[in-house]
Design a protein around this motif. Structure first.
Motif, PDB file in Angstrom:
ATOM      1  N   PRO A  56       0.805  -1.230   0.000  1.00  0.00           N
ATOM      2  CA  PRO A  56       0.000   0.000   0.000  1.00  0.00           C
ATOM      3  C   PRO A  56       0.830   1.269   0.000  1.00  0.00           C
ATOM      4  N   HIS A  57       2.145   1.136  -0.168  1.00  0.00           N
ATOM      5  CA  HIS A  57       2.990   2.333  -0.018  1.00  0.00           C
ATOM      6  C   HIS A  57       4.166   2.259  -0.987  1.00  0.00           C
ATOM      7  N   VAL A  58       3.955   2.793  -2.202  1.00  0.00           N
ATOM      8  CA  VAL A  58       5.052   2.851  -3.175  1.00  0.00           C
ATOM      9  C   VAL A  58       5.051   4.230  -3.837  1.00  0.00           C
ATOM     10  N   GLU A  61       8.054   6.680 -10.158  1.00  0.00           N
ATOM     11  CA  GLU A  61       8.259   7.950 -10.897  1.00  0.00           C
ATOM     12  C   GLU A  61       7.838   9.142 -10.049  1.00  0.00           C
ATOM     13  N   MET A  62       8.215   9.138  -8.799  1.00  0.00           N
ATOM     14  CA  MET A  62       7.792  10.222  -7.895  1.00  0.00           C
ATOM     15  C   MET A  62       8.670  11.454  -8.087  1.00  0.00           C
ATOM     16  N   PRO A  63       8.072  12.620  -8.313  1.00  0.00           N
ATOM     17  CA  PRO A  63       8.881  13.844  -8.359  1.00  0.00           C
ATOM     18  C   PRO A  63       9.262  14.236  -6.938  1.00  0.00           C
ATOM     19  N   PHE A  64      10.540  14.239  -6.624  1.00  0.00           N
ATOM     20  CA  PHE A  64      10.941  14.439  -5.219  1.00  0.00           C
ATOM     21  C   PHE A  64      12.379  14.924  -5.143  1.00  0.00           C
ATOM     22  N   MET A  65      12.610  15.938  -4.380  1.00  0.00           N
ATOM     23  CA  MET A  65      13.937  16.472  -4.086  1.00  0.00           C
ATOM     24  C   MET A  65      14.745  16.724  -5.369  1.00  0.00           C
ATOM     25  N   HIS A 149      -1.144  12.867   4.317  1.00  0.00           N
ATOM     26  CA  HIS A 149      -0.685  14.145   4.865  1.00  0.00           C
ATOM     27  C   HIS A 149       0.765  13.997   5.302  1.00  0.00           C
ATOM     28  N   PHE A 150       1.621  14.833   4.779  1.00  0.00           N
ATOM     29  CA  PHE A 150       3.031  14.814   5.180  1.00  0.00           C
ATOM     30  C   PHE A 150       3.221  15.823   6.316  1.00  0.00           C
ATOM     31  N   MET A 151       3.617  15.336   7.486  1.00  0.00           N
ATOM     32  CA  MET A 151       3.907  16.234   8.608  1.00  0.00           C
ATOM     33  C   MET A 151       5.377  16.651   8.563  1.00  0.00           C
ATOM     34  N   VAL A 180      -0.956   9.507   7.469  1.00  0.00           N
ATOM     35  CA  VAL A 180       0.064  10.507   7.820  1.00  0.00           C
ATOM     36  C   VAL A 180       1.472   9.941   7.706  1.00  0.00           C
ATOM     37  N   HIS A 181       2.360  10.771   7.164  1.00  0.00           N
ATOM     38  CA  HIS A 181       3.808  10.584   7.349  1.00  0.00           C
ATOM     39  C   HIS A 181       4.092  11.379   8.608  1.00  0.00           C
ATOM     40  N   ALA A 182       4.346  10.672   9.711  1.00  0.00           N
ATOM     41  CA  ALA A 182       4.415  11.333  11.011  1.00  0.00           C
ATOM     42  C   ALA A 182       5.860  11.585  11.440  1.00  0.00           C
ATOM     43  N   VAL A 236       1.760   5.776   8.188  1.00  0.00           N
ATOM     44  CA  VAL A 236       2.679   5.063   7.293  1.00  0.00           C
ATOM     45  C   VAL A 236       4.062   4.946   7.940  1.00  0.00           C
ATOM     46  N   HIS A 237       4.838   4.086   7.420  1.00  0.00           N
ATOM     47  CA  HIS A 237       6.216   3.780   7.859  1.00  0.00           C
ATOM     48  C   HIS A 237       6.520   4.032   9.338  1.00  0.00           C
ATOM     49  N   THR A 238       5.798   3.296  10.182  1.00  0.00           N
ATOM     50  CA  THR A 238       6.054   3.336  11.629  1.00  0.00           C
ATOM     51  C   THR A 238       7.387   2.631  11.887  1.00  0.00           C
ATOM     52  N   VAL A 285      19.556   6.119   2.858  1.00  0.00           N
ATOM     53  CA  VAL A 285      18.909   7.301   3.437  1.00  0.00           C
ATOM     54  C   VAL A 285      17.435   7.298   3.057  1.00  0.00           C
ATOM     55  N   MET A 286      16.603   7.202   4.064  1.00  0.00           N
ATOM     56  CA  MET A 286      15.161   7.308   3.871  1.00  0.00           C
ATOM     57  C   MET A 286      14.563   7.900   5.143  1.00  0.00           C
ATOM     58  N   SER A 287      13.336   8.328   5.061  1.00  0.00           N
ATOM     59  CA  SER A 287      12.672   8.920   6.229  1.00  0.00           C
ATOM     60  C   SER A 287      11.409   8.147   6.557  1.00  0.00           C
ATOM     61  N   PRO A 288      11.243   7.750   7.828  1.00  0.00           N
ATOM     62  CA  PRO A 288      12.211   7.827   8.911  1.00  0.00           C
ATOM     63  C   PRO A 288      13.417   6.932   8.622  1.00  0.00           C
ATOM     64  N   THR A 313       6.567  -1.306   1.839  1.00  0.00           N
ATOM     65  CA  THR A 313       7.972  -1.024   1.476  1.00  0.00           C
ATOM     66  C   THR A 313       8.300   0.459   1.368  1.00  0.00           C
ATOM     67  N   ASP A 314       7.292   1.317   1.060  1.00  0.00           N
ATOM     68  CA  ASP A 314       7.615   2.713   0.731  1.00  0.00           C
ATOM     69  C   ASP A 314       8.643   2.720  -0.412  1.00  0.00           C
ATOM     70  N   HIS A 315       8.458   1.795  -1.353  1.00  0.00           N
ATOM     71  CA  HIS A 315       9.427   1.663  -2.464  1.00  0.00           C
ATOM     72  C   HIS A 315       9.570   3.014  -3.171  1.00  0.00           C
ATOM     73  N   CYS A 316      10.731   3.607  -3.060  1.00  0.00           N
ATOM     74  CA  CYS A 316      11.009   4.918  -3.656  1.00  0.00           C
ATOM     75  C   CYS A 316      12.497   4.866  -3.993  1.00  0.00           C
ATOM     76  N   ALA A 317      12.790   4.304  -5.158  1.00  0.00           N
ATOM     77  CA  ALA A 317      14.166   3.902  -5.473  1.00  0.00           C
ATOM     78  C   ALA A 317      14.899   4.988  -6.263  1.00  0.00           C
ATOM     79  N   PRO A 334      18.365  12.382  -2.104  1.00  0.00           N
ATOM     80  CA  PRO A 334      16.945  12.006  -2.261  1.00  0.00           C
ATOM     81  C   PRO A 334      16.579  10.890  -1.277  1.00  0.00           C
ATOM     82  N   ASN A 335      15.499  11.111  -0.534  1.00  0.00           N
ATOM     83  CA  ASN A 335      15.081  10.158   0.500  1.00  0.00           C
ATOM     84  C   ASN A 335      14.323   8.997  -0.125  1.00  0.00           C
ATOM     85  N   GLY A 336      14.750   7.787   0.160  1.00  0.00           N
ATOM     86  CA  GLY A 336      13.968   6.641  -0.295  1.00  0.00           C
ATOM     87  C   GLY A 336      14.831   5.428  -0.578  1.00  0.00           C
ATOM     88  N   THR A 337      14.209   4.249  -0.443  1.00  0.00           N
ATOM     89  CA  THR A 337      14.888   2.983  -0.751  1.00  0.00           C
ATOM     90  C   THR A 337      13.917   2.084  -1.521  1.00  0.00           C
TER      91      THR A 337
END
Ligand SMILES: NC(=O)NCCC(=O)O
Ligand SMILES: [Zn+2]
Ligand SMILES: [Zn+2]
Length: 485
Positions: A56-58, A61-65, A149-151, A180-182, A236-238, A285-288, A313-317, A334-337
């Motif tokens: 549920p978390h990928v 092609e995310m535009p980021f950083m 929601h990104f906190m 939430v990304h907490a 997400v990503h606790t 490097v990823m958050s958290p 996974t928060d797959h963000c490669a 860039p944050n992500g794995t």
């Protein structure tokens, strides 16, 4: 119409384990029972037949950083299928002042080559009347019932408490679920500036800038806001005990709060950031950030006891070249794995094979729980007549060593490089189509379809009924003393 039968296997669902064949026609399960026959037979002897994984978390092609994450809907869904995951949920991220609906058109345009089914969460990255109005269209016409929601990520995706609370209240009205990304983005920004000023610019400082307290505080805050808005919440990503504790406490008090640890946080720890090789550390490097063993134990315990619900996974490669944008400052890495291909085999190896999870718990946290949370059960996440034939025939004896050289993801490394995993798909089926067969990849570009998700009724209705019952009410009084007497 031709039929396929999965024969001789043991069906494992979130609550049952039993021997039976499964017959598929037109992409759905049409019969479950002994001695079934069909046009094509898939041998499942010695294997478990389970609902395909849902991630549920990928971020494809995310535009980021300042760049885009490297896997697209083709390579990302192919990676997923290869590891037994048959559905992914990506995040639609409207730019500053962009309409939610325009952003959704952009995200729709990325998906034409998807090889497995997918859906979207919609991000709320600001607040105004148009967003308020468009949220209704997103839920009622576009089949999206979750809002992210990104906190954290101050100055980019982050929303403030007033914006988040307004959005949570809108979710209540619409029968939607906020995510939430907490992490406390203000504190992260302040700690980042201090670390950089002190000359701490390496990837290890990324972890120092986001300690568990930053996550615990934000998780607790989001839970309290959701409670006041009368809406369930998905975190997400606790990654740590502080956040898990807040979720556990809320659930004990009766709140509907769901926590999602990642396979990376369960199996990799913070020592990765102290590696002398800059690339090695930056790639992680990823958050958290990754945490220590105590936090990992807390996450495993949460999955065992049910206080945490889903493994994602928060797959963000990002490639090594992209990670090197941050050579002079960790804040620019860039944050992500990655992880889409490895989530199921890693969780089986480190969870089921070690005795930390039962097979049924494995199915629950990789598929069924999230199907229920997303309101797509039993179309997805189930082995039942009428359900989509998104299935994995799991060979618990099949093994491999994870390596970037043989992976499906398009990046040049793998954070699980060298890990031996036992437990892999013999077959992965996406709506009845055999996309993975004994390690051979037979995915079909464009096969993946958008999964429409209806608004929630039960939980949101229960919460709003209760809120209405306990809403502030003016006390009508008699005998009010006259003013000035
Ligand atoms: N997690 C991460 O580091 N990157 C992806 C974006 C997000 O989920 O925060
Ligand atoms: Zn996040
Ligand atoms: Zn994410």
């Amino acid at each position: 119409m031709t039929t396929t039968v999965i024969k001789g296997g043991t069906i494992v669902t979130a609550d049952l384990t039993y021997k039976a064949d499964v017959k598929i026609e037109g992409g759905v399960i049409v019969e479950i029972g002994p001695n079934l026959s069909g046009d094509t037979v898939l041998d499942a002897v010695g294997c478990y037949v389970m609902p395909g994984g849902i991630d549920p978390h990928v971020h494809l092609e995310m535009p980021f950083m300042g760049t885009y994450s490297a896997d697209n809907f083709e390579s990302g869904t192919r990676a997923g299928l290869s590891g037994g995951t048959t559905m992914v949920v990506d995040f639609c991220l409207p730019g500053p002042d962009q309409s939610l609906l325009d952003a959704l058109t952009m995200w729709d345009n990325k998906t034409s080559r998807a090889t497995a089914d997918y859906s979207f969460h919609m991000a709320i990255t600001g607040w105004n009347e148009r967003i308020f109005d468009e949220m209704k269209t997103v839920v009622q016409d576009k089949g999206i019932n979750t809002f992210k929601h990104f906190m954290a990520y101050k100055g980019a995706l982050m929303v403030n408490d007033d914006e988040m609370f307004a959005s949570f209240q809108r979710c209540t009205e619409l029968g939607a679920l906020p995510l939430v990304h907490a992490e406390n983005g203000d504190v992260v920004a302040s700690m980042t500036a201090k670390l950089l000023a002190e000359g701490n610019n390496g990837p290890e400082a990324h972890a120092y800038s986001r300690p568990p307290e930053v996550e615990g505080e934000a998780t607790n805050r989001a839970i309290m806001l959701a409670d006041m808005a009368g809406v369930p919440l998905y975190v997400v990503h606790t990654s740590c005990e502080q956040a898990h504790e807040a979720i556990r406490r809320a659930r004990q008090k009766g709140m509907r709060v769901y926590g999602e640890p990642l396979i990376q946080h369960l199996t990799l720890d913070e020592s990765e950031y102290f590696n002398k090789d800059w690339d090695h550390a930056a790639r992680r490097v990823m958050s958290p950030p990754f945490r220590n063993k105590q936090h990992q134990d807390s996450l495993w315990a949460g999955l065992q006891s049910g206080s945490l619900s889903v493994v994602a996974t928060d797959h963000c490669a990002f490639t090594t070249e992209q990670k090197r944008f941050g050579l002079d400052s960790f804040a620019k890495i860039p944050n992500g794995t990655g992880g889409l291909e490895d989530r199921m085999p890693m969780l089986w190896t480190y969870g089921v094979a070690t005795g930390r999870l039962t097979m049924n718990e494995f199915v629950a946290v990789t598929s069924t729980n999230i199907a229920k949370i997303l309101n797509i059960y039993p179309k997805k996440g189930a082995v039942l007549v009428g359900a989509d034939a998104d299935l994995v025939v799991w060979d618990a004896k099949r093994s491999k060593t994870i390596s970037a050289k043989t992976q499906q993801s398009s990046i040049d490394y793998n954070v699980f490089e060298g890990k031996e995993v036992t437990g892999l798909p013999r077959y992965t089926l996406t709506r009845g189509y055999v996309a993975i067969e004994e390690g051979a990849v037979k995915t079909r570009e464009g096969h993946g379809k958008f999964v429409h998700r209806e608004p929630f009724t039960a939980v949101n209705k229960a919460l709003s009924t209760w809120k209405e019952l306990v809403a502030p009410r003016k006390v009508e009084r008699t005998g009010i003393p006259a003013t000035g007497v």
